[in-house]
Design an enzyme around this catalytic site. Structure first.
Site, PDB file in Angstrom:
ATOM      1  N   ARG A   1      -2.707  -1.454 -10.460  1.00 32.64           N
ATOM      2  CA  ARG A   1      -1.673  -0.500 -10.017  1.00 32.64           C
ATOM      3  C   ARG A   1      -0.312  -0.771 -10.655  1.00 32.64           C
ATOM      4  O   ARG A   1       0.647  -0.060 -10.347  1.00 32.64           O
ATOM      5  CB  ARG A   1      -1.570  -0.505  -8.480  1.00 32.64           C
ATOM      6  CG  ARG A   1      -2.755   0.146  -7.808  1.00 32.64           C
ATOM      7  CD  ARG A   1      -2.576   0.214  -6.303  1.00 32.64           C
ATOM      8  NE  ARG A   1      -3.767   0.770  -5.668  1.00 32.64           N
ATOM      9  CZ  ARG A   1      -4.081   0.614  -4.398  1.00 32.64           C
ATOM     10  NH1 ARG A   1      -3.280  -0.075  -3.602  1.00 32.64           N
ATOM     11  NH2 ARG A   1      -5.182   1.143  -3.906  1.00 32.64           N
TER      12      ARG A   1
ATOM     13  N   ASP B   1       0.819  -1.222   0.000  1.00 33.59           N
ATOM     14  CA  ASP B   1       0.000   0.000   0.000  1.00 33.59           C
ATOM     15  C   ASP B   1       0.852   1.272   0.000  1.00 33.59           C
ATOM     16  O   ASP B   1       0.320   2.382  -0.085  1.00 33.59           O
ATOM     17  CB  ASP B   1      -0.955   0.024   1.203  1.00 33.59           C
ATOM     18  CG  ASP B   1      -2.130  -0.938   1.018  1.00 33.59           C
ATOM     19  OD1 ASP B   1      -2.243  -1.544  -0.064  1.00 33.59           O
ATOM     20  OD2 ASP B   1      -2.938  -1.080   1.959  1.00 33.59           O
TER      21      ASP B   1
HETATM   22  O1  LIG Z   1      -6.172  -6.653   5.529  1.00 31.38           O
HETATM   23  C1  LIG Z   1      -6.165  -5.468   5.176  1.00 31.38           C
HETATM   24  O2  LIG Z   1      -6.702  -4.564   5.866  1.00 31.38           O
HETATM   25  C2  LIG Z   1      -5.504  -5.120   3.913  1.00 31.38           C
HETATM   26  C3  LIG Z   1      -4.708  -6.039   3.250  1.00 31.38           C
HETATM   27  C4  LIG Z   1      -3.956  -5.735   2.014  1.00 31.38           C
HETATM   28  O3  LIG Z   1      -4.601  -6.326   0.903  1.00 31.38           O
HETATM   29  P1  LIG Z   1      -4.159  -7.712   0.184  1.00 31.38           P
HETATM   30  O4  LIG Z   1      -3.970  -8.738   1.227  1.00 31.38           O
HETATM   31  O5  LIG Z   1      -5.300  -7.989  -0.724  1.00 31.38           O
HETATM   32  O6  LIG Z   1      -2.873  -7.420  -0.547  1.00 31.38           O
HETATM   33  C5  LIG Z   1      -3.891  -4.223   1.802  1.00 31.38           C
HETATM   34  O7  LIG Z   1      -3.394  -3.956   0.500  1.00 31.38           O
HETATM   35  C6  LIG Z   1      -5.229  -3.573   1.981  1.00 31.38           C
HETATM   36  O8  LIG Z   1      -5.184  -2.192   1.753  1.00 31.38           O
HETATM   37  C7  LIG Z   1      -5.716  -3.761   3.395  1.00 31.38           C
HETATM   38  C1  LIG Z   2      -6.169  -1.825  -1.678  1.00 28.96           C
HETATM   39  C2  LIG Z   2      -6.545  -1.082  -0.657  1.00 28.96           C
HETATM   40  O1  LIG Z   2      -7.626  -1.306   0.113  1.00 28.96           O
HETATM   41  P1  LIG Z   2      -8.755  -2.443   0.058  1.00 28.96           P
HETATM   42  O2  LIG Z   2      -8.144  -3.715  -0.430  1.00 28.96           O
HETATM   43  O3  LIG Z   2      -9.231  -2.562   1.473  1.00 28.96           O
HETATM   44  O4  LIG Z   2      -9.835  -1.944  -0.857  1.00 28.96           O
HETATM   45  C3  LIG Z   2      -5.733   0.093  -0.244  1.00 28.96           C
HETATM   46  O5  LIG Z   2      -6.030   0.655   0.823  1.00 28.96           O
HETATM   47  O6  LIG Z   2      -4.801   0.484  -0.955  1.00 28.96           O
END
Ligand SMILES: O=C(O)C1=C[C@@H](OP(=O)(O)O)[C@@H](O)[C@H](O)C1
Ligand SMILES: C=C(OP(=O)(O)O)C(=O)O
Length: 436
Positions: A343, A312
């Protein structure tokens, strides 16, 4: 600020001042959900005010939780293991919120999930989680693993495999569900496990709410006994590293001095590593307790990093890479293709539009840094808050203004982003939006 807007980013000479990091997105969603899973009242202190936090609150309320906002806190009266059945939930564009709620929804005898973001959350894959829930005995219907989705329990629990290759959020969803099942869950996370940090944040949250769980060091095995109860009375949300990474990167690429408080050192958010990446690039960042001070404008150099631990923050760090000497590569980031936009490809295209040399592979993104960038173009925010952060930072360093379409989507995770940069001396114009 209008409801929807494009932003015109004016070049900034320097950034200077002090900010308090906003509350963590990932801890806000977790603490609100865990609070709703108690049978009592929990004060979640200092919750995020982002759209994703709002989406979680709306859905929990629809399931029967009491929600009262008092100042910066949310007081939640939980529904324990009994959310209302027959409810339709709309998690907006929030991936983690949607998936966590899908996991918990098999406590009900029917919950429907819809989204008003069919081109973003509506396109993200849910199949691995739905398959796991189906193997557990839940009734599942979906449009080929995507929204709209209907789920129905009850289920007992037991041993369960779930793929962790595309997202850690599927396993986190099952971890929130597990303690409330009669038999708990013995989870086996299969495939090349991605995003370990959020899984550890979920374990941390369960522990803070009195839930017993054991995990192997590689997180491939997570065992959570059943028939437990979530318990807490008051819990405080820490500062947000992913959003703060954008402020730190902005401060690194411009002259001046920026101090950012409320970022604890021993935090499980993987994006904490952004501080070390920026330092490795040559940024001058000093920590004093929970505060970080960036003395900006140092020459930056390119890095090559496995970036799965801080996905992120990759967009924010790409802004620093854009002005570093040499080619930076973010490796092992396939999951970036499965976010609010692609992305990797969408970012490469926007960078090229701005005049940079960028390239991609299936699971990496590279950019060659430039000493200066002309600006004077309109860039597409792709409805993605983190893309908007990246484009904003590049605009601050450009020679002429950069316009970013659909910049209101910043509110998904960082509603105060533009205000915070204004407090540091940046200047923006908010104009009628040219895309949703
Ligand atoms: O568990 C979470 O709160 C998150 C896990 C991550 O996603 P991924 O596990 O899909 O990469 C992250 O990128 C997202 O913004 C929030
Ligand atoms: C991918 C993101 O969030 P989420 O997966 O919770 O939509 C983010 O916060 O960059």
């Amino acid at each position: 600020m209008p409801d929807s807007f494009d932003v015109v980013v004016h070049p900034a000479r320097e950034l200077r001042g002090t900010l308090r990091a906003q509350p963590s997105k990932n801890y806000t969603t977790r603490y609100l959900l865990a609070a709703a899973l108690t049978a009592g009242e929990v004060r979640v202190v200092g919750v995020a005010t982002s759209e994703d936090a709002g989406a979680m609150l709306r859905c929990l309320e629809a399931w029967g939780a009491g929600v009262e906002l008092i100042g910066d806190d949310a007081v939640i009266r939980g529904f324990g293991a009994k959310p209302h059945a027959g409810v339709t939930l709309n998690p907006g564009n929030a991936g983690a919120v949607a998936r966590f709620l899908m996991g918990v929804s098999v406590l009900t005898t029917g919950t429907r999930f819809v989204t008003d973001y069919p081109d973003s959350l509506g396109k993200r894959p849910q199949g691995d989680l739905l398959e796991a829930l189906s193997r557990l005995g839940a009734q599942v219907s979906s449009e080929d693993g995507r929204f709209p989705i209907a789920l129905s329990g009850p289920v007992r629990g037991g041993p369960l495999e779930v793929s962790a290759e595309k997202s850690s959020q599927y396993a986190s969803a099952l971890m929130f569900l597990a303690p409330l099942l009669p038999a708990g869950l013995d989870l086996h996370l299969t495939g090349d496990i991605k995003s370990h940090a959020p899984l550890r944040q979920t374990l941390d949250t369960l522990s803070a709410f009195g839930i017993r769980a054991t995990a192997s060091s590689d997180l491939a095995r997570i065992s959570i006994p059943g028939a437990q109860t979530y318990q807490a009375s008051r819990i405080m949300v820490p500062g947000d590293y992913p959003g703060s990474a954008a402020i730190l990167a902005a401060a690194a690429i411009l002259p001046g001095e920026v101090r950012l408080s409320n970022l604890r050192e021993n935090d499980l958010q993987g994006e904490r590593e952004a501080v070390n990446v920026l330092r490795e690039m040559g940024a001058d960042i000093v920590r004093t307790g929970d505060s970080l001070t960036v003395r900006g404008g140092q020459p930056l150099r390119a890095v090559t990093r496995d970036s799965d631990g801080f996905t992120d923050a990759v967009q924010a760090l790409t802004a620093a890479a854009a002005f570093a000497e040499g080619q930076t590569t973010w490796e092992n980031v396939y999951t970036l293709r499965l976010k609010e936009c692609d992305r990797i490809s969408d970012t490469r295209r926007e960078l090229e539009k701005l005049g940079f040399t960028a390239s991609e592979t299936n699971d990496s993104l590279s950019i060659v840094g430039a000493a200066s960038v002309a600006g004077g173009v309109t860039a597409d925010g792709h409805g993605d808050h983190r893309m908007i952060m990246l484009l904003t930072l590049i605009g601050l360093r450009a020679t002429s203004p950069v316009r970013i379409t659909g910049a209101h989507h910043i509110r998904k995770s960082y509603p105060m982003f533009f205000r915070h940069l204004e407090e540091l001396g940046a200047s923006f114009e908010y104009v009628a939006a040219t895309r949703d």
